[in-house]
Scaffold this motif. Structure first.
Motif, mmCIF file in Angstrom:
data_model
loop_
_atom_site.group_PDB
_atom_site.id
_atom_site.type_symbol
_atom_site.label_atom_id
_atom_site.label_comp_id
_atom_site.label_asym_id
_atom_site.label_seq_id
_atom_site.Cartn_x
_atom_site.Cartn_y
_atom_site.Cartn_z
ATOM 1 N N PRO A 49 -35.499 39.272 -101.081
ATOM 2 C CA PRO A 49 -37.006 39.153 -100.402
ATOM 3 C C PRO A 49 -37.564 40.455 -100.410
ATOM 4 N N ARG A 50 -36.957 41.556 -100.178
ATOM 5 C CA ARG A 50 -37.704 42.777 -100.186
ATOM 6 C C ARG A 50 -37.972 43.116 -101.839
ATOM 7 N N THR A 51 -37.272 43.356 -102.834
ATOM 8 C CA THR A 51 -37.463 43.483 -103.930
ATOM 9 C C THR A 51 -38.697 42.378 -104.397
ATOM 10 N N GLN A 52 -38.543 41.249 -104.104
ATOM 11 C CA GLN A 52 -39.817 40.562 -104.562
ATOM 12 C C GLN A 52 -40.923 40.850 -103.909
ATOM 13 N N ILE A 53 -40.925 41.354 -102.610
ATOM 14 C CA ILE A 53 -42.401 41.804 -101.854
ATOM 15 C C ILE A 53 -42.667 43.190 -102.298
ATOM 16 N N ASP A 54 -41.646 44.245 -102.500
ATOM 17 C CA ASP A 54 -42.363 45.442 -103.344
ATOM 18 C C ASP A 54 -42.690 45.148 -104.678
ATOM 19 N N ARG A 55 -42.494 44.156 -105.543
ATOM 20 C CA ARG A 55 -42.818 43.968 -106.754
ATOM 21 C C ARG A 55 -44.207 43.246 -106.604
ATOM 22 N N ALA A 56 -44.527 42.367 -105.803
ATOM 23 C CA ALA A 56 -45.894 41.936 -105.669
ATOM 24 C C ALA A 56 -46.950 43.010 -105.219
ATOM 25 N N PHE A 57 -46.259 44.187 -104.273
ATOM 26 C CA PHE A 57 -47.263 45.183 -104.013
ATOM 27 C C PHE A 57 -47.367 46.059 -105.222
ATOM 28 N N VAL A 74 -58.584 49.041 -100.161
ATOM 29 C CA VAL A 74 -58.489 47.563 -99.643
ATOM 30 C C VAL A 74 -59.039 47.580 -98.211
ATOM 31 N N VAL A 75 -59.837 46.664 -97.985
ATOM 32 C CA VAL A 75 -60.438 46.371 -96.978
ATOM 33 C C VAL A 75 -59.759 44.932 -96.105
ATOM 34 N N ASP A 76 -59.476 44.118 -97.012
ATOM 35 C CA ASP A 76 -58.841 42.838 -96.590
ATOM 36 C C ASP A 76 -57.813 42.371 -97.334
ATOM 37 N N LEU A 77 -56.607 42.119 -96.786
ATOM 38 C CA LEU A 77 -55.398 41.564 -97.438
ATOM 39 C C LEU A 77 -54.945 40.252 -96.918
ATOM 40 N N ALA A 78 -54.648 39.349 -97.583
ATOM 41 C CA ALA A 78 -54.231 37.853 -97.189
ATOM 42 C C ALA A 78 -52.839 37.819 -98.211
ATOM 43 N N THR A 79 -51.842 37.420 -97.346
ATOM 44 C CA THR A 79 -50.545 37.292 -97.824
ATOM 45 C C THR A 79 -49.907 35.712 -97.420
ATOM 46 N N PHE A 80 -49.465 35.240 -98.379
ATOM 47 C CA PHE A 80 -49.056 33.724 -98.350
ATOM 48 C C PHE A 80 -47.517 33.731 -98.654
ATOM 49 N N HIS A 81 -46.804 33.075 -97.627
ATOM 50 C CA HIS A 81 -45.371 33.088 -97.465
ATOM 51 C C HIS A 81 -44.708 31.740 -97.659
ATOM 52 N N VAL A 82 -43.591 31.621 -98.305
ATOM 53 C CA VAL A 82 -42.627 30.782 -98.132
ATOM 54 C C VAL A 82 -41.679 31.166 -97.206
ATOM 55 N N GLY A 83 -41.387 30.604 -95.947
ATOM 56 C CA GLY A 83 -40.704 31.376 -94.925
ATOM 57 C C GLY A 83 -41.376 32.480 -94.344
ATOM 58 N N LEU A 84 -42.354 32.338 -93.751
ATOM 59 C CA LEU A 84 -42.993 33.369 -93.075
ATOM 60 C C LEU A 84 -42.338 34.160 -92.010
ATOM 61 N N GLN A 85 -41.776 33.312 -91.013
ATOM 62 C CA GLN A 85 -40.832 34.070 -89.714
ATOM 63 C C GLN A 85 -39.879 34.868 -90.281
ATOM 64 N N ALA A 86 -39.104 34.477 -91.341
ATOM 65 C CA ALA A 86 -38.145 35.280 -91.759
ATOM 66 C C ALA A 86 -38.471 36.508 -92.595
ATOM 67 N N LEU A 88 -41.557 38.325 -91.796
ATOM 68 C CA LEU A 88 -42.410 38.898 -91.403
ATOM 69 C C LEU A 88 -42.069 40.539 -91.144
ATOM 70 N N PRO A 89 -40.675 40.755 -90.551
ATOM 71 C CA PRO A 89 -40.343 41.991 -90.410
ATOM 72 C C PRO A 89 -40.426 42.964 -91.984
ATOM 73 N N VAL A 90 -40.013 42.231 -92.869
ATOM 74 C CA VAL A 90 -39.813 42.804 -94.187
ATOM 75 C C VAL A 90 -41.225 42.973 -94.692
ATOM 76 N N ILE A 91 -41.977 42.039 -94.636
ATOM 77 C CA ILE A 91 -43.396 42.282 -95.103
ATOM 78 C C ILE A 91 -44.123 43.425 -94.599
ATOM 79 N N ALA A 92 -44.122 43.350 -93.142
ATOM 80 C CA ALA A 92 -44.611 44.553 -92.227
ATOM 81 C C ALA A 92 -44.047 46.013 -92.731
#
Length: 130
Positions: A49-57, A74-86, A88-92
């Motif tokens: 997950p962290r590798t994939q999230i870092d690659r998206a950024f 950037v003034v507005d960011l929308a992120t779409f997650h498969v497995g949001l709860q799991a 959330l700490p990694v994306i933050a």
């Protein structure tokens, strides 16, 4: 002013396969960046997950560079997650690493699936150019 499509060489094959533009500059004041996913330049999608999230950024940064703009624009960011709860700490944590002390408006949305199998995140942004 006519809208101007943002063009990059970054993932050109993906853009062409799906008739996809990485973003558009509208009215000279705002750029709207299409959803950026955690796909590598060779088309691979990491299981980590962290590798994939870092690659998206990183992919988001490539589009910002093409404008040119920075994460602070950037003034507005929308992120779409498969497995949001799991995720959330990694994306933050990844978001903090990308934006530093800059905090755009952010909406995190849980979804059942994304465009390609194995994807867990897609991030789209609105950029202020004025």
């Amino acid at each position: 002013m006519q809208p101007r499509w943002i063009e990059t060489d970054h993932h050109r094959a993906t853009y062409e396969a799906f008739d996809y533009k990485p973003g558009v500059i509208a009215s000279g004041s705002f750029a709207f960046i299409s959803g950026q996913i955690g796909i590598e330049t060779d088309g691979a999608i990491s299981d980590d997950p962290r590798t994939q999230i870092d690659r998206a950024f990183a992919n988001l940064k490539a589009v910002l560079d093409a404008i040119p703009a920075t994460p602070r624009d950037v003034v507005d960011l929308a992120t779409f997650h498969v497995g949001l709860q799991a995720q959330l700490p990694v994306i933050a944590e990844a978001k903090k690493a990308f934006f530093g002390d800059w905090n755009p408006a952010w909406t995190a949305i849980g979804v059942s699936e994304l465009a390609l199998p194995g994807l867990i995140l897609e991030a789209r942004a609105v950029v202020c150019l004025a």
